[in-house]
Design a protein around this motif. Sequence first.
Motif, PDB file in Angstrom:
ATOM      1  N   LEU A 106       0.815  -1.205   0.000  1.00 31.13           N
ATOM      2  CA  LEU A 106       0.000   0.000   0.000  1.00 31.13           C
ATOM      3  C   LEU A 106       0.858   1.268   0.000  1.00 31.13           C
ATOM      4  O   LEU A 106       0.464   2.282  -0.563  1.00 31.13           O
ATOM      5  N   GLU A 107       2.031   1.199   0.618  1.00 35.10           N
ATOM      6  CA  GLU A 107       2.972   2.314   0.547  1.00 35.10           C
ATOM      7  C   GLU A 107       3.976   2.112  -0.576  1.00 35.10           C
ATOM      8  O   GLU A 107       4.762   2.994  -0.876  1.00 35.10           O
ATOM      9  N   ASP A 108       3.980   0.934  -1.189  1.00 38.85           N
ATOM     10  CA  ASP A 108       4.823   0.595  -2.333  1.00 38.85           C
ATOM     11  C   ASP A 108       6.317   0.776  -2.046  1.00 38.85           C
ATOM     12  O   ASP A 108       7.062   1.265  -2.883  1.00 38.85           O
ATOM     13  N   LEU A 109       6.726   0.362  -0.855  1.00 37.08           N
ATOM     14  CA  LEU A 109       8.145   0.439  -0.503  1.00 37.08           C
ATOM     15  C   LEU A 109       8.859  -0.820  -0.988  1.00 37.08           C
ATOM     16  O   LEU A 109       8.286  -1.912  -0.969  1.00 37.08           O
ATOM     17  N   PRO A 110      10.099  -0.693  -1.391  1.00 39.30           N
ATOM     18  CA  PRO A 110      10.877  -1.882  -1.762  1.00 39.30           C
ATOM     19  C   PRO A 110      11.080  -2.794  -0.547  1.00 39.30           C
ATOM     20  O   PRO A 110      11.055  -2.339   0.599  1.00 39.30           O
ATOM     21  N   THR A 111      11.314  -4.053  -0.808  1.00 31.61           N
ATOM     22  CA  THR A 111      11.496  -5.037   0.246  1.00 31.61           C
ATOM     23  C   THR A 111      12.600  -4.622   1.221  1.00 31.61           C
ATOM     24  O   THR A 111      12.444  -4.755   2.436  1.00 31.61           O
ATOM     25  N   ALA A 112      13.685  -4.081   0.699  1.00 35.46           N
ATOM     26  CA  ALA A 112      14.804  -3.674   1.567  1.00 35.46           C
ATOM     27  C   ALA A 112      14.374  -2.572   2.528  1.00 35.46           C
ATOM     28  O   ALA A 112      14.747  -2.598   3.710  1.00 35.46           O
ATOM     29  N   ASP A 113      13.588  -1.609   2.058  1.00 35.96           N
ATOM     30  CA  ASP A 113      13.128  -0.523   2.936  1.00 35.96           C
ATOM     31  C   ASP A 113      12.170  -1.042   4.003  1.00 35.96           C
ATOM     32  O   ASP A 113      12.207  -0.599   5.141  1.00 35.96           O
ATOM     33  N   VAL A 114      11.309  -1.970   3.622  1.00 40.03           N
ATOM     34  CA  VAL A 114      10.380  -2.554   4.597  1.00 40.03           C
ATOM     35  C   VAL A 114      11.173  -3.307   5.660  1.00 40.03           C
ATOM     36  O   VAL A 114      10.888  -3.189   6.854  1.00 40.03           O
ATOM     37  N   ALA A 128      12.290 -12.359   5.842  1.00 38.41           N
ATOM     38  CA  ALA A 128      11.143 -12.266   6.751  1.00 38.41           C
ATOM     39  C   ALA A 128      10.058 -11.383   6.147  1.00 38.41           C
ATOM     40  O   ALA A 128       8.868 -11.670   6.283  1.00 38.41           O
ATOM     41  N   VAL A 129      10.456 -10.312   5.453  1.00 40.96           N
ATOM     42  CA  VAL A 129       9.476  -9.449   4.790  1.00 40.96           C
ATOM     43  C   VAL A 129       8.729 -10.240   3.725  1.00 40.96           C
ATOM     44  O   VAL A 129       7.500 -10.203   3.651  1.00 40.96           O
ATOM     45  N   LYS A 130       9.467 -10.980   2.908  1.00 37.59           N
ATOM     46  CA  LYS A 130       8.833 -11.766   1.842  1.00 37.59           C
ATOM     47  C   LYS A 130       7.904 -12.829   2.423  1.00 37.59           C
ATOM     48  O   LYS A 130       6.804 -13.049   1.925  1.00 37.59           O
ATOM     49  N   SER A 131       8.349 -13.476   3.500  1.00 39.22           N
ATOM     50  CA  SER A 131       7.533 -14.497   4.148  1.00 39.22           C
ATOM     51  C   SER A 131       6.262 -13.896   4.740  1.00 39.22           C
ATOM     52  O   SER A 131       5.154 -14.416   4.531  1.00 39.22           O
ATOM     53  N   ASN A 132       6.408 -12.784   5.483  1.00 37.10           N
ATOM     54  CA  ASN A 132       5.237 -12.124   6.067  1.00 37.10           C
ATOM     55  C   ASN A 132       4.304 -11.599   4.985  1.00 37.10           C
ATOM     56  O   ASN A 132       3.087 -11.665   5.123  1.00 37.10           O
TER      57      ASN A 132
END
Length: 173
Positions: A123-131, A141-145
Amino acid sequence: MRDSRGAEFDEFVRTRSVALLRVAYLLTGDRHTAEDLLQEVLEQVYVRWRRVQTSPEAYARRALVNRSINRWRRRKRRPEQTLGDHDVVARDHADDVALRRAVVAALRDLPPRQRATVVLRYLEDLPTADVARTLGCSEGAVKSNASRGLARLREALSGPGLSLSIAHTESSR
């Protein structure tokens, strides 16, 4: 006359508060709670402005996530009490409002980390690294969640009367 910290902070609030309020709303599912949460976080950002000045929005997002999780934990310890008839929300029959409510309700049912990941990633369209940086976890963990959260959202939003398709976009990013 305001000092430079105040002017810079005012500009930050003017330009980014709407986006941060949207994140807070999606994390909490309630406009009033989101406004309170954002106010607390903006106070925190102002106090720490000199330290967070290089990336105040990232700091504010992380603070929103942390504070929303803390509120969720406190609520689990103290169950909410309903207000009886006053707690009933009038049903709005507009399709977009109904869909928005369904999505927010489905987001509210996600565990806090999955909710934060989905909100920040999609929804905020942040890259995986920023999340990952915002949540203080690994990209895996971001990809899994995100994957688990999207799966739960698909399941929750696939009920009758909802014509919503959540594409599996994690593999394409």
